[in-house]
Design a protein around this motif. Structure first.
Motif, PDB file in Angstrom:
ATOM      1  N   ARG A  55       0.845  -1.211   0.000  1.00  0.00           N
ATOM      2  CA  ARG A  55       0.000   0.000   0.000  1.00  0.00           C
ATOM      3  C   ARG A  55       0.868   1.243   0.000  1.00  0.00           C
ATOM      4  N   ARG A  56       0.561   2.159  -0.907  1.00  0.00           N
ATOM      5  CA  ARG A  56       1.239   3.443  -0.940  1.00  0.00           C
ATOM      6  C   ARG A  56       0.219   4.540  -1.192  1.00  0.00           C
ATOM      7  N   THR A  57       0.550   5.707  -0.733  1.00  0.00           N
ATOM      8  CA  THR A  57      -0.269   6.874  -1.048  1.00  0.00           C
ATOM      9  C   THR A  57       0.027   7.261  -2.488  1.00  0.00           C
ATOM     10  N   VAL A  58      -1.032   7.306  -3.297  1.00  0.00           N
ATOM     11  CA  VAL A  58      -0.872   7.582  -4.732  1.00  0.00           C
ATOM     12  C   VAL A  58      -1.321   9.010  -5.016  1.00  0.00           C
ATOM     13  N   ARG A  59      -0.508   9.727  -5.780  1.00  0.00           N
ATOM     14  CA  ARG A  59      -0.842  11.137  -6.082  1.00  0.00           C
ATOM     15  C   ARG A  59      -1.053  11.391  -7.563  1.00  0.00           C
ATOM     16  N   GLN A  60      -0.882  10.331  -8.385  1.00  0.00           N
ATOM     17  CA  GLN A  60      -1.201  10.460  -9.820  1.00  0.00           C
ATOM     18  C   GLN A  60      -2.193   9.357 -10.176  1.00  0.00           C
ATOM     19  N   HIS A  68      -5.769  12.577   1.928  1.00  0.00           N
ATOM     20  CA  HIS A  68      -5.533  14.000   1.678  1.00  0.00           C
ATOM     21  C   HIS A  68      -6.229  14.852   2.750  1.00  0.00           C
ATOM     22  N   THR A  69      -5.495  15.875   3.202  1.00  0.00           N
ATOM     23  CA  THR A  69      -6.048  16.788   4.208  1.00  0.00           C
ATOM     24  C   THR A  69      -5.814  18.241   3.760  1.00  0.00           C
ATOM     25  N   PRO A  70      -6.572  18.702   2.756  1.00  0.00           N
ATOM     26  CA  PRO A  70      -6.417  20.117   2.406  1.00  0.00           C
ATOM     27  C   PRO A  70      -6.733  20.932   3.655  1.00  0.00           C
ATOM     28  N   ALA A 122      11.184   5.140   3.660  1.00  0.00           N
ATOM     29  CA  ALA A 122      11.276   3.864   4.380  1.00  0.00           C
ATOM     30  C   ALA A 122      10.261   3.819   5.517  1.00  0.00           C
ATOM     31  N   LYS A 123       9.896   2.626   5.902  1.00  0.00           N
ATOM     32  CA  LYS A 123       9.041   2.425   7.087  1.00  0.00           C
ATOM     33  C   LYS A 123       9.914   1.963   8.255  1.00  0.00           C
ATOM     34  N   LYS A 124       9.534   2.358   9.440  1.00  0.00           N
ATOM     35  CA  LYS A 124      10.282   1.920  10.618  1.00  0.00           C
ATOM     36  C   LYS A 124      10.169   0.405  10.766  1.00  0.00           C
TER      37      LYS A 124
HETATM   38  C1  LIG Z   1      -3.623  12.263   8.442  1.00  0.00           C
HETATM   39  C2  LIG Z   1      -2.874  12.252   7.146  1.00  0.00           C
HETATM   40  C3  LIG Z   1      -2.910  13.358   6.330  1.00  0.00           C
HETATM   41  C4  LIG Z   1      -2.257  13.340   5.094  1.00  0.00           C
HETATM   42  N1  LIG Z   1      -2.368  14.424   4.267  1.00  0.00           N
HETATM   43  C5  LIG Z   1      -1.795  14.369   3.054  1.00  0.00           C
HETATM   44  C6  LIG Z   1      -2.001  15.436   2.130  1.00  0.00           C
HETATM   45  O1  LIG Z   1      -2.734  16.399   2.408  1.00  0.00           O
HETATM   46  N2  LIG Z   1      -1.411  15.376   0.922  1.00  0.00           N
HETATM   47  C7  LIG Z   1      -0.626  14.307   0.558  1.00  0.00           C
HETATM   48  O2  LIG Z   1      -0.111  14.303  -0.562  1.00  0.00           O
HETATM   49  N3  LIG Z   1      -0.434  13.254   1.399  1.00  0.00           N
HETATM   50  C8  LIG Z   1      -1.007  13.265   2.624  1.00  0.00           C
HETATM   51  N4  LIG Z   1      -0.861  12.201   3.486  1.00  0.00           N
HETATM   52  C9  LIG Z   1      -0.119  11.016   3.039  1.00  0.00           C
HETATM   53  C10 LIG Z   1       1.249  10.908   3.703  1.00  0.00           C
HETATM   54  O3  LIG Z   1       2.136  11.860   3.177  1.00  0.00           O
HETATM   55  C11 LIG Z   1       1.782   9.492   3.443  1.00  0.00           C
HETATM   56  O4  LIG Z   1       0.934   8.562   4.072  1.00  0.00           O
HETATM   57  C12 LIG Z   1       3.201   9.301   3.976  1.00  0.00           C
HETATM   58  O5  LIG Z   1       4.092  10.113   3.283  1.00  0.00           O
HETATM   59  C13 LIG Z   1       3.648   7.844   3.866  1.00  0.00           C
HETATM   60  O6  LIG Z   1       3.554   7.407   2.536  1.00  0.00           O
HETATM   61  P1  LIG Z   1       2.732   6.104   2.145  1.00  0.00           P
HETATM   62  O7  LIG Z   1       1.293   6.344   2.516  1.00  0.00           O
HETATM   63  O8  LIG Z   1       2.913   5.941   0.652  1.00  0.00           O
HETATM   64  O9  LIG Z   1       3.273   4.955   2.929  1.00  0.00           O
HETATM   65  C14 LIG Z   1      -1.511  12.199   4.710  1.00  0.00           C
HETATM   66  C15 LIG Z   1      -1.477  11.084   5.563  1.00  0.00           C
HETATM   67  C16 LIG Z   1      -2.156  11.095   6.755  1.00  0.00           C
HETATM   68  C17 LIG Z   1      -2.149   9.873   7.630  1.00  0.00           C
END
Ligand SMILES: Cc1cc2nc3c(=O)[nH]c(=O)nc-3n(C[C@H](O)[C@H](O)[C@H](O)COP(=O)(O)O)c2cc1C
Length: 229
Positions: free
Chosen positions: A36-41, A178-180, A217-219
Protein backbone atom coordinates in the motif's frame (compact mmCIF):
# COMPACT_ATOMS: atom_id res chain seq x y z
CA UNK A 1 -37.45 1.06 29.48
CA UNK A 2 -34.82 0.55 32.15
CA UNK A 3 -31.15 0.35 31.17
CA UNK A 4 -30.88 -3.30 32.17
CA UNK A 5 -33.84 -4.42 30.06
CA UNK A 6 -32.51 -2.65 26.94
CA UNK A 7 -29.47 -4.92 27.00
CA UNK A 8 -29.44 -7.85 24.65
CA UNK A 9 -26.65 -10.31 24.01
CA UNK A 10 -26.08 -12.81 21.21
CA UNK A 11 -23.46 -15.55 20.85
CA UNK A 12 -20.18 -14.30 19.37
CA UNK A 13 -19.45 -15.46 15.83
CA UNK A 14 -15.84 -16.58 16.03
CA UNK A 15 -14.06 -18.98 13.74
CA UNK A 16 -11.28 -20.81 15.58
CA UNK A 17 -8.50 -21.18 13.01
CA UNK A 18 -5.61 -23.60 13.16
CA UNK A 19 -2.29 -21.87 13.87
CA UNK A 20 -1.15 -22.88 10.39
CA UNK A 21 -4.13 -21.16 8.80
CA UNK A 22 -3.62 -18.11 11.03
CA UNK A 23 -0.01 -17.81 9.92
CA UNK A 24 -0.88 -18.17 6.27
CA UNK A 25 -3.64 -15.54 6.51
CA UNK A 26 -1.34 -13.25 8.47
CA UNK A 27 1.33 -13.58 5.81
CA UNK A 28 -1.11 -12.98 2.95
CA UNK A 29 -2.49 -9.84 4.59
CA UNK A 30 0.93 -8.52 5.59
CA UNK A 31 2.30 -9.02 2.08
CA UNK A 32 -0.78 -7.42 0.57
CA UNK A 33 -0.73 -4.41 2.87
CA UNK A 34 3.03 -4.11 2.40
CA UNK A 35 2.46 -2.69 -1.09
CA UNK A 36 0.00 0.00 0.00
CA UNK A 37 1.24 3.44 -0.94
CA UNK A 38 -0.27 6.87 -1.05
CA UNK A 39 -0.87 7.58 -4.73
CA UNK A 40 -0.84 11.14 -6.08
CA UNK A 41 -1.20 10.46 -9.82
CA UNK A 42 -4.46 8.84 -10.85
CA UNK A 43 -5.94 7.61 -14.11
CA UNK A 44 -9.52 8.54 -14.92
CA UNK A 45 -10.54 4.85 -15.22
CA UNK A 46 -13.87 4.31 -13.50
CA UNK A 47 -14.22 2.21 -10.36
CA UNK A 48 -17.11 -0.27 -10.06
CA UNK A 49 -19.56 1.14 -7.55
CA UNK A 50 -19.90 -2.23 -5.80
CA UNK A 51 -16.23 -1.97 -4.78
CA UNK A 52 -16.74 1.41 -3.13
CA UNK A 53 -19.87 0.13 -1.39
CA UNK A 54 -18.04 -2.95 -0.15
CA UNK A 55 -15.14 -0.87 1.23
CA UNK A 56 -17.59 1.43 3.01
CA UNK A 57 -19.30 -1.56 4.59
CA UNK A 58 -15.89 -2.72 5.84
CA UNK A 59 -15.27 0.77 7.30
CA UNK A 60 -18.66 0.63 8.99
CA UNK A 61 -17.54 -2.46 10.92
CA UNK A 62 -14.86 -0.46 12.75
CA UNK A 63 -15.14 -0.19 16.53
CA UNK A 64 -16.38 3.17 17.79
CA UNK A 65 -16.85 4.88 21.14
CA UNK A 66 -20.11 3.55 22.64
CA UNK A 67 -20.92 2.16 19.16
CA UNK A 68 -22.00 5.64 18.07
CA UNK A 69 -20.42 5.23 14.63
CA UNK A 70 -19.70 8.95 14.38
CA UNK A 71 -18.84 9.01 10.68
CA UNK A 72 -20.40 10.00 7.40
CA UNK A 73 -18.87 9.05 4.06
CA UNK A 74 -19.80 11.29 1.15
CA UNK A 75 -18.93 9.64 -2.17
CA UNK A 76 -18.40 12.28 -4.84
CA UNK A 77 -18.65 11.01 -8.42
CA UNK A 78 -20.14 14.13 -10.04
CA UNK A 79 -17.49 15.90 -12.22
CA UNK A 80 -18.87 19.37 -11.42
CA UNK A 81 -18.65 18.76 -7.64
CA UNK A 82 -15.14 17.37 -8.07
CA UNK A 83 -14.19 20.52 -9.97
CA UNK A 84 -15.58 22.73 -7.20
CA UNK A 85 -13.62 20.73 -4.61
CA UNK A 86 -10.41 21.05 -6.65
CA UNK A 87 -10.79 24.82 -7.11
CA UNK A 88 -11.46 25.39 -3.40
CA UNK A 89 -8.69 23.00 -2.25
CA UNK A 90 -6.14 24.60 -4.56
CA UNK A 91 -7.02 28.08 -3.31
CA UNK A 92 -6.39 27.00 0.31
CA UNK A 93 -3.29 24.97 -0.50
CA UNK A 94 -1.78 27.75 -2.60
CA UNK A 95 -2.07 30.02 0.41
CA UNK A 96 -0.50 27.31 2.59
CA UNK A 97 2.50 26.71 0.37
CA UNK A 98 3.09 30.37 -0.48
CA UNK A 99 2.27 32.01 2.86
CA UNK A 100 0.90 29.95 5.76
CA UNK A 101 3.15 26.86 6.09
CA UNK A 102 6.16 27.48 8.35
CA UNK A 103 9.54 26.48 6.86
CA UNK A 104 9.65 23.43 9.15
CA UNK A 105 6.47 22.06 7.58
CA UNK A 106 7.66 22.80 4.05
CA UNK A 107 10.88 20.95 4.86
CA UNK A 108 8.89 17.92 6.11
CA UNK A 109 6.89 17.90 2.84
CA UNK A 110 10.00 18.27 0.68
CA UNK A 111 10.63 14.50 0.30
CA UNK A 112 7.05 13.97 -0.88
CA UNK A 113 7.33 16.48 -3.74
CA UNK A 114 3.82 17.84 -3.10
CA UNK A 115 2.72 21.39 -3.99
CA UNK A 116 -0.55 23.30 -4.21
CA UNK A 117 -1.67 21.75 -7.51
CA UNK A 118 -4.36 19.15 -6.85
CA UNK A 119 -5.44 17.96 -10.33
CA UNK A 120 -6.00 14.47 -8.91
CA UNK A 121 -9.18 15.84 -7.30
CA UNK A 122 -10.70 16.03 -10.78
CA UNK A 123 -8.92 13.11 -12.44
CA UNK A 124 -9.63 10.42 -9.82
CA UNK A 125 -13.08 8.97 -10.61
CA UNK A 126 -14.21 8.96 -6.99
CA UNK A 127 -13.58 11.15 -3.95
CA UNK A 128 -14.64 9.78 -0.58
CA UNK A 129 -15.01 12.72 1.77
CA UNK A 130 -15.08 11.52 5.36
CA UNK A 131 -16.90 13.65 7.91
CA UNK A 132 -16.73 13.16 11.67
CA UNK A 133 -20.11 13.50 13.33
CA UNK A 134 -19.34 15.50 16.47
CA UNK A 135 -22.75 15.01 18.03
CA UNK A 136 -25.97 13.24 17.19
CA UNK A 137 -29.37 14.87 17.02
CA UNK A 138 -32.34 13.33 18.78
CA UNK A 139 -35.05 13.87 16.21
CA UNK A 140 -37.85 12.34 18.27
CA UNK A 141 -38.74 15.89 19.23
CA UNK A 142 -37.95 17.85 16.05
CA UNK A 143 -38.64 21.22 17.68
CA UNK A 144 -36.07 20.63 20.45
CA UNK A 145 -33.33 18.96 18.33
CA UNK A 146 -31.55 17.70 21.46
CA UNK A 147 -27.81 17.14 20.96
CA UNK A 148 -26.48 13.68 21.81
CA UNK A 149 -22.88 13.68 22.98
CA UNK A 150 -20.52 11.50 20.94
CA UNK A 151 -17.52 9.91 22.63
CA UNK A 152 -14.04 9.38 21.16
CA UNK A 153 -15.03 10.80 17.79
CA UNK A 154 -11.48 11.42 16.51
CA UNK A 155 -10.26 7.97 17.47
CA UNK A 156 -13.33 6.22 16.06
CA UNK A 157 -13.24 7.99 12.69
CA UNK A 158 -9.49 7.44 12.42
CA UNK A 159 -9.95 3.69 12.91
CA UNK A 160 -12.80 3.58 10.37
CA UNK A 161 -10.59 5.38 7.84
CA UNK A 162 -7.88 2.80 8.46
CA UNK A 163 -10.35 0.01 7.71
CA UNK A 164 -11.51 1.88 4.59
CA UNK A 165 -8.02 2.48 3.19
CA UNK A 166 -7.00 -1.12 3.91
CA UNK A 167 -10.14 -2.49 2.21
CA UNK A 168 -9.67 -0.30 -0.87
CA UNK A 169 -6.04 -1.36 -1.19
CA UNK A 170 -6.90 -5.02 -0.63
CA UNK A 171 -9.37 -4.91 -3.55
CA UNK A 172 -6.76 -3.45 -5.88
CA UNK A 173 -7.58 0.26 -5.76
CA UNK A 174 -5.30 3.21 -5.10
CA UNK A 175 -5.97 5.89 -2.51
CA UNK A 176 -4.58 9.21 -1.39
CA UNK A 177 -5.06 10.29 2.21
CA UNK A 178 -5.53 14.00 1.68
CA UNK A 179 -6.05 16.79 4.21
CA UNK A 180 -6.42 20.12 2.41
CA UNK A 181 -6.14 22.70 5.13
CA UNK A 182 -8.42 24.24 6.27
CA UNK A 183 -11.13 21.86 5.05
CA UNK A 184 -14.24 23.87 5.89
CA UNK A 185 -15.06 24.37 2.19
CA UNK A 186 -16.03 20.69 1.97
CA UNK A 187 -19.03 21.32 4.25
CA UNK A 188 -20.26 24.08 1.95
CA UNK A 189 -19.61 22.35 -1.38
CA UNK A 190 -21.26 19.13 -0.14
CA UNK A 191 -23.97 20.87 1.85
CA UNK A 192 -23.35 19.02 5.13
CA UNK A 193 -25.11 19.86 8.41
CA UNK A 194 -23.30 21.68 11.28
CA UNK A 195 -22.72 18.51 13.36
CA UNK A 196 -20.57 17.03 10.57
CA UNK A 197 -16.99 18.27 10.20
CA UNK A 198 -14.61 17.33 7.35
CA UNK A 199 -12.04 14.79 8.49
CA UNK A 200 -10.28 13.34 5.42
CA UNK A 201 -10.58 13.57 1.66
CA UNK A 202 -9.73 10.26 0.00
CA UNK A 203 -9.42 10.20 -3.80
CA UNK A 204 -9.92 6.59 -4.97
CA UNK A 205 -9.19 4.97 -8.31
CA UNK A 206 -6.43 3.41 -10.36
CA UNK A 207 -2.92 4.82 -10.47
CA UNK A 208 -1.78 6.59 -13.63
CA UNK A 209 0.42 4.35 -15.81
CA UNK A 210 3.49 6.42 -14.97
CA UNK A 211 2.64 6.97 -11.28
CA UNK A 212 5.66 7.40 -9.04
CA UNK A 213 5.86 7.39 -5.24
CA UNK A 214 8.50 8.86 -2.91
CA UNK A 215 11.30 6.47 -2.01
CA UNK A 216 10.70 6.51 1.73
CA UNK A 217 11.28 3.86 4.38
CA UNK A 218 9.04 2.42 7.09
CA UNK A 219 10.28 1.92 10.62
CA UNK A 220 11.17 -1.66 11.55
CA UNK A 221 9.19 -3.70 14.08
CA UNK A 222 11.94 -3.10 16.65
CA UNK A 223 11.54 0.64 16.31
CA UNK A 224 7.78 0.73 16.66
CA UNK A 225 7.00 -2.04 19.13
CA UNK A 226 7.98 -2.97 22.67
CA UNK A 227 7.10 -6.39 24.04
CA UNK A 228 6.77 -6.51 27.80
CA UNK A 229 7.30 -10.15 28.85
C1 LIG B 1 -3.62 12.26 8.44
C2 LIG B 1 -2.87 12.25 7.15
C3 LIG B 1 -2.91 13.36 6.33
C4 LIG B 1 -2.26 13.34 5.09
N1 LIG B 1 -2.37 14.42 4.27
C5 LIG B 1 -1.80 14.37 3.05
C6 LIG B 1 -2.00 15.44 2.13
O1 LIG B 1 -2.73 16.40 2.41
N2 LIG B 1 -1.41 15.38 0.92
C7 LIG B 1 -0.63 14.31 0.56
O2 LIG B 1 -0.11 14.30 -0.56
N3 LIG B 1 -0.43 13.25 1.40
C8 LIG B 1 -1.01 13.26 2.62
N4 LIG B 1 -0.86 12.20 3.49
C9 LIG B 1 -0.12 11.02 3.04
C10 LIG B 1 1.25 10.91 3.70
O3 LIG B 1 2.14 11.86 3.18
C11 LIG B 1 1.78 9.49 3.44
O4 LIG B 1 0.93 8.56 4.07
C12 LIG B 1 3.20 9.30 3.98
O5 LIG B 1 4.09 10.11 3.28
C13 LIG B 1 3.65 7.84 3.87
O6 LIG B 1 3.55 7.41 2.54
P1 LIG B 1 2.73 6.10 2.14
O7 LIG B 1 1.29 6.34 2.52
O8 LIG B 1 2.91 5.94 0.65
O9 LIG B 1 3.27 4.96 2.93
C14 LIG B 1 -1.51 12.20 4.71
C15 LIG B 1 -1.48 11.08 5.56
C16 LIG B 1 -2.16 11.10 6.76
C17 LIG B 1 -2.15 9.87 7.63
Amino acid sequence: MSKASSRSFIPLEFELLSTERQLSRAQEFELGMGTRRTVRQFSSRQVPRQLIESALRVASRAPSGANQQPWRFVVVLDPEKKRQIRVAAEAEERDNYERRFPQEWLDALETLGTDWHKEFLEIAPCLIVVFRVDYGIDDEDKAKQRKIKHYYVQESVGIACGFLIAALHWMGLATLTHTPSPMGFLSQVLDRPPNEKPYLLIPVGFPANDAKVPNIAKKSLNEIAVFVE
